[in-house]
Write a protein that holds these residues in place. Structure first.
Motif, PDB file in Angstrom:
ATOM      1  N   LYS A 118      42.023 -42.766   8.676  1.00  0.00           N
ATOM      2  CA  LYS A 118      41.265 -43.120   9.872  1.00  0.00           C
ATOM      3  C   LYS A 118      41.880 -44.276  10.650  1.00  0.00           C
ATOM      4  CE  LYS A 118      37.105 -41.140   7.923  1.00  0.00           C
ATOM      5  NZ  LYS A 118      36.670 -40.222   8.994  1.00  0.00           N
ATOM      6  N   GLU A 119      42.900 -44.905  10.081  1.00  0.00           N
ATOM      7  CA  GLU A 119      43.575 -45.999  10.798  1.00  0.00           C
ATOM      8  C   GLU A 119      44.891 -45.564  11.443  1.00  0.00           C
ATOM      9  OE1 GLU A 119      42.224 -49.805   7.982  1.00  0.00           O
ATOM     10  OE2 GLU A 119      44.238 -48.992   7.830  1.00  0.00           O
ATOM     11  N   ILE A 120      45.719 -44.845  10.703  1.00  0.00           N
ATOM     12  CA  ILE A 120      47.109 -44.699  11.167  1.00  0.00           C
ATOM     13  C   ILE A 120      47.596 -43.264  11.374  1.00  0.00           C
ATOM     14  CG2 ILE A 120      47.809 -46.889  10.109  1.00  0.00           C
ATOM     15  CD1 ILE A 120      49.328 -45.122   7.991  1.00  0.00           C
ATOM     16  N   GLY A 137      37.054 -41.259  19.098  1.00  0.00           N
ATOM     17  CA  GLY A 137      38.068 -42.210  18.679  1.00  0.00           C
ATOM     18  C   GLY A 137      37.409 -43.348  17.956  1.00  0.00           C
ATOM     19  N   ASP A 138      38.224 -44.189  17.324  1.00  0.00           N
ATOM     20  CA  ASP A 138      37.706 -45.454  16.841  1.00  0.00           C
ATOM     21  C   ASP A 138      36.532 -45.297  15.883  1.00  0.00           C
ATOM     22  OD1 ASP A 138      37.710 -48.149  16.719  1.00  0.00           O
ATOM     23  OD2 ASP A 138      36.442 -48.461  18.471  1.00  0.00           O
ATOM     24  N   GLN A 139      36.693 -44.423  14.873  1.00  0.00           N
ATOM     25  CA  GLN A 139      35.583 -44.152  13.963  1.00  0.00           C
ATOM     26  C   GLN A 139      35.268 -45.292  13.022  1.00  0.00           C
ATOM     27  OE1 GLN A 139      37.091 -40.489  12.223  1.00  0.00           O
ATOM     28  NE2 GLN A 139      35.052 -39.728  12.625  1.00  0.00           N
ATOM     29  N   LEU A 140      36.213 -46.223  12.917  1.00  0.00           N
ATOM     30  CA  LEU A 140      35.951 -47.344  12.029  1.00  0.00           C
ATOM     31  C   LEU A 140      35.001 -48.314  12.713  1.00  0.00           C
ATOM     32  CD1 LEU A 140      39.557 -47.866  10.704  1.00  0.00           C
ATOM     33  CD2 LEU A 140      37.645 -46.856   9.494  1.00  0.00           C
ATOM     34  N   GLU A 141      34.699 -47.997  13.972  1.00  0.00           N
ATOM     35  CA  GLU A 141      33.787 -48.805  14.776  1.00  0.00           C
ATOM     36  C   GLU A 141      34.258 -50.231  14.894  1.00  0.00           C
ATOM     37  OE1 GLU A 141      29.929 -47.907  13.213  1.00  0.00           O
ATOM     38  OE2 GLU A 141      29.915 -45.960  14.206  1.00  0.00           O
TER      39      GLU A 141
ATOM     40  N   PHE B   7      48.241 -37.222  24.030  1.00  0.00           N
ATOM     41  CA  PHE B   7      47.320 -36.469  23.171  1.00  0.00           C
ATOM     42  C   PHE B   7      45.859 -36.708  23.547  1.00  0.00           C
ATOM     43  CE2 PHE B   7      51.192 -36.947  20.724  1.00  0.00           C
ATOM     44  CZ  PHE B   7      51.380 -35.657  20.261  1.00  0.00           C
ATOM     45  N   ALA B   8      45.016 -35.811  23.062  1.00  0.00           N
ATOM     46  CA  ALA B   8      43.551 -35.901  23.183  1.00  0.00           C
ATOM     47  C   ALA B   8      43.140 -36.174  24.638  1.00  0.00           C
ATOM     48  CB  ALA B   8      43.002 -36.927  22.200  1.00  0.00           C
ATOM     49  N   VAL B  69      58.637 -40.583  23.249  1.00  0.00           N
ATOM     50  CA  VAL B  69      57.626 -41.644  23.243  1.00  0.00           C
ATOM     51  C   VAL B  69      56.242 -40.992  23.298  1.00  0.00           C
ATOM     52  CG1 VAL B  69      56.756 -43.695  24.431  1.00  0.00           C
ATOM     53  CG2 VAL B  69      59.210 -43.196  24.451  1.00  0.00           C
ATOM     54  N   ALA B  70      55.411 -41.296  22.315  1.00  0.00           N
ATOM     55  CA  ALA B  70      54.074 -40.693  22.262  1.00  0.00           C
ATOM     56  C   ALA B  70      53.015 -41.756  22.497  1.00  0.00           C
ATOM     57  CB  ALA B  70      53.856 -40.028  20.906  1.00  0.00           C
ATOM     58  N   PHE B  71      51.953 -41.387  23.207  1.00  0.00           N
ATOM     59  CA  PHE B  71      50.798 -42.281  23.368  1.00  0.00           C
ATOM     60  C   PHE B  71      49.630 -41.693  22.588  1.00  0.00           C
ATOM     61  CE2 PHE B  71      53.585 -43.636  26.714  1.00  0.00           C
ATOM     62  CZ  PHE B  71      53.504 -45.026  26.573  1.00  0.00           C
ATOM     63  N   ILE B  72      49.119 -42.522  21.703  1.00  0.00           N
ATOM     64  CA  ILE B  72      48.198 -42.073  20.664  1.00  0.00           C
ATOM     65  C   ILE B  72      46.860 -42.785  20.820  1.00  0.00           C
ATOM     66  CG2 ILE B  72      47.870 -42.115  18.139  1.00  0.00           C
ATOM     67  CD1 ILE B  72      50.949 -41.842  17.957  1.00  0.00           C
ATOM     68  N   PRO B  73      45.845 -42.105  21.377  1.00  0.00           N
ATOM     69  CA  PRO B  73      44.520 -42.734  21.488  1.00  0.00           C
ATOM     70  C   PRO B  73      43.974 -43.046  20.096  1.00  0.00           C
ATOM     71  CG  PRO B  73      44.604 -40.614  22.649  1.00  0.00           C
ATOM     72  CD  PRO B  73      45.849 -40.709  21.834  1.00  0.00           C
ATOM     73  N   PRO B  74      42.953 -43.906  20.010  1.00  0.00           N
ATOM     74  CA  PRO B  74      42.369 -44.198  18.701  1.00  0.00           C
ATOM     75  C   PRO B  74      42.134 -42.906  17.919  1.00  0.00           C
ATOM     76  CG  PRO B  74      41.346 -45.559  20.357  1.00  0.00           C
ATOM     77  CD  PRO B  74      42.273 -44.616  21.095  1.00  0.00           C
ATOM     78  N   VAL B  75      42.545 -42.897  16.670  1.00  0.00           N
ATOM     79  CA  VAL B  75      42.558 -41.652  15.903  1.00  0.00           C
ATOM     80  C   VAL B  75      41.191 -41.376  15.269  1.00  0.00           C
ATOM     81  CG1 VAL B  75      45.025 -41.911  15.489  1.00  0.00           C
ATOM     82  CG2 VAL B  75      43.404 -42.741  13.768  1.00  0.00           C
ATOM     83  N   SER B  76      40.929 -40.116  14.939  1.00  0.00           N
ATOM     84  CA  SER B  76      39.627 -39.762  14.353  1.00  0.00           C
ATOM     85  C   SER B  76      39.757 -38.623  13.351  1.00  0.00           C
ATOM     86  CB  SER B  76      38.631 -39.414  15.466  1.00  0.00           C
ATOM     87  OG  SER B  76      39.192 -38.469  16.366  1.00  0.00           O
ATOM     88  N   GLY B  77      40.789 -38.685  12.532  1.00  0.00           N
ATOM     89  CA  GLY B  77      40.954 -37.672  11.492  1.00  0.00           C
ATOM     90  C   GLY B  77      40.015 -37.933  10.322  1.00  0.00           C
ATOM     91  N   GLY B  78      40.109 -37.072   9.326  1.00  0.00           N
ATOM     92  CA  GLY B  78      39.309 -37.246   8.108  1.00  0.00           C
ATOM     93  C   GLY B  78      38.032 -36.431   8.156  1.00  0.00           C
TER      94      GLY B  78
END
Lengths: 157, 78
Positions: A118-120, A137-141, B7-8, B69-78
């Motif tokens: 969730k970070e990287i 986005g930003d699930q870690l709040e 992305f996204a 070069v990639a621009f990566i918004p805050p991620v939300s995997g998992g």
């Protein structure tokens, strides 16, 4: 065919295949984390999710997480598979398997892996509701990265 | 030529995942400014992380001809 321990896939994840990648005669424990699609988030009903990823970099970052766990627990074996594409409620989005000689380390490693994802790891989910859709986005709040990147410790530790 | 990946939400604003810049050398920060000028609705690029050739990179890092070069918004995997 070489087995990939860190994978982004489109198809449903086979849990046993992920587990078998970390089997080891010296392991006393295999801890498995299964992340699934939840219907309700803050009272809002999700119909389905779409995951997207920057696949080559995401696999590299999953592999980095494996290295980080092994730096802490040298005998650990780690495998992570994350699914992308359209997922329904209760579908499996991610499977993490960590084997270690002793159980405590496998719990720690598994927990560490999901938090680090969730970070990287460049994976995004888009929630689709009855009345709309949104990239999450930003699930870690935490506050989103004000200087345009996670701080170096977050990325490199 | 430098290839840029979005992305996204960023991808949705621009309407495509990949664009090209003709620069031979440009910093990550300058790319952000350039894209935001070109696509005024792309302000969220400010809170995105950047990666050069699949490694996270700060604004001062220089991208060169042939780099990705990639621009990566805050991620939300998992």
């Amino acid at each position: 065919m070489t087995e990939k321990n860190f994978e982004i896939v489109q198809e449903p994840i086979k849990i046993e295949e992920v587990i078998s990648k970390v089997e080891d005669r010296n392991a006393g424990a295999i801890n498995t984390f299964i992340g699934t699609v939840r219907e309700l988030t803050k009272g809002k009903k999700t119909l389905y999710l779409k995951y997207d990823a920057y696949v080559p970099m995401a696999e590299k970052k999953l592999s980095q997480i494996g290295d980080e766990i092994q730096a802490k627990y040298p005998d650990a074996k780690v495998a992570i598979t994350h699914r992308i594409g359209e997922l329904a409620i209760s579908d499996i989005a991610v499977v993490i398997a960590v084997s270690t000689p002793h159980r405590a380390d496998s719990f720690d490693g598994s927990r560490y892996a999901i938090e680090r994802i969730k970070e990287i790891v460049p994976i995004w989910k888009k929630e689709h509701w009855e009345d709309g859709e949104k990239w999450i986005g930003d699930q870690l709040e935490k506050t989103a990265y004000p200087d345009g990147k996670p701080n170096p410790e977050e990325v490199q530790k | 030529m430098i290839r840029i990946l979005l992305f996204a939400e960023l991808e949705e604003v621009v309407g495509k995942r990949e664009i090209e810049l003709s620069d031979e050398e440009i910093s990550v920060g300058e790319i952000r400014e350039k894209l935001e000028k070109q696509y005024p609705d792309l302000h969220k690029i400010r809170s995105a992380m950047a990666a050069v050739n699949e490694e996270y990179a700060e604004n001062t890092v220089l991208a060169h001809e042939g780099d990705l070069v990639a621009f990566i918004p805050p991620v939300s995997g998992g």
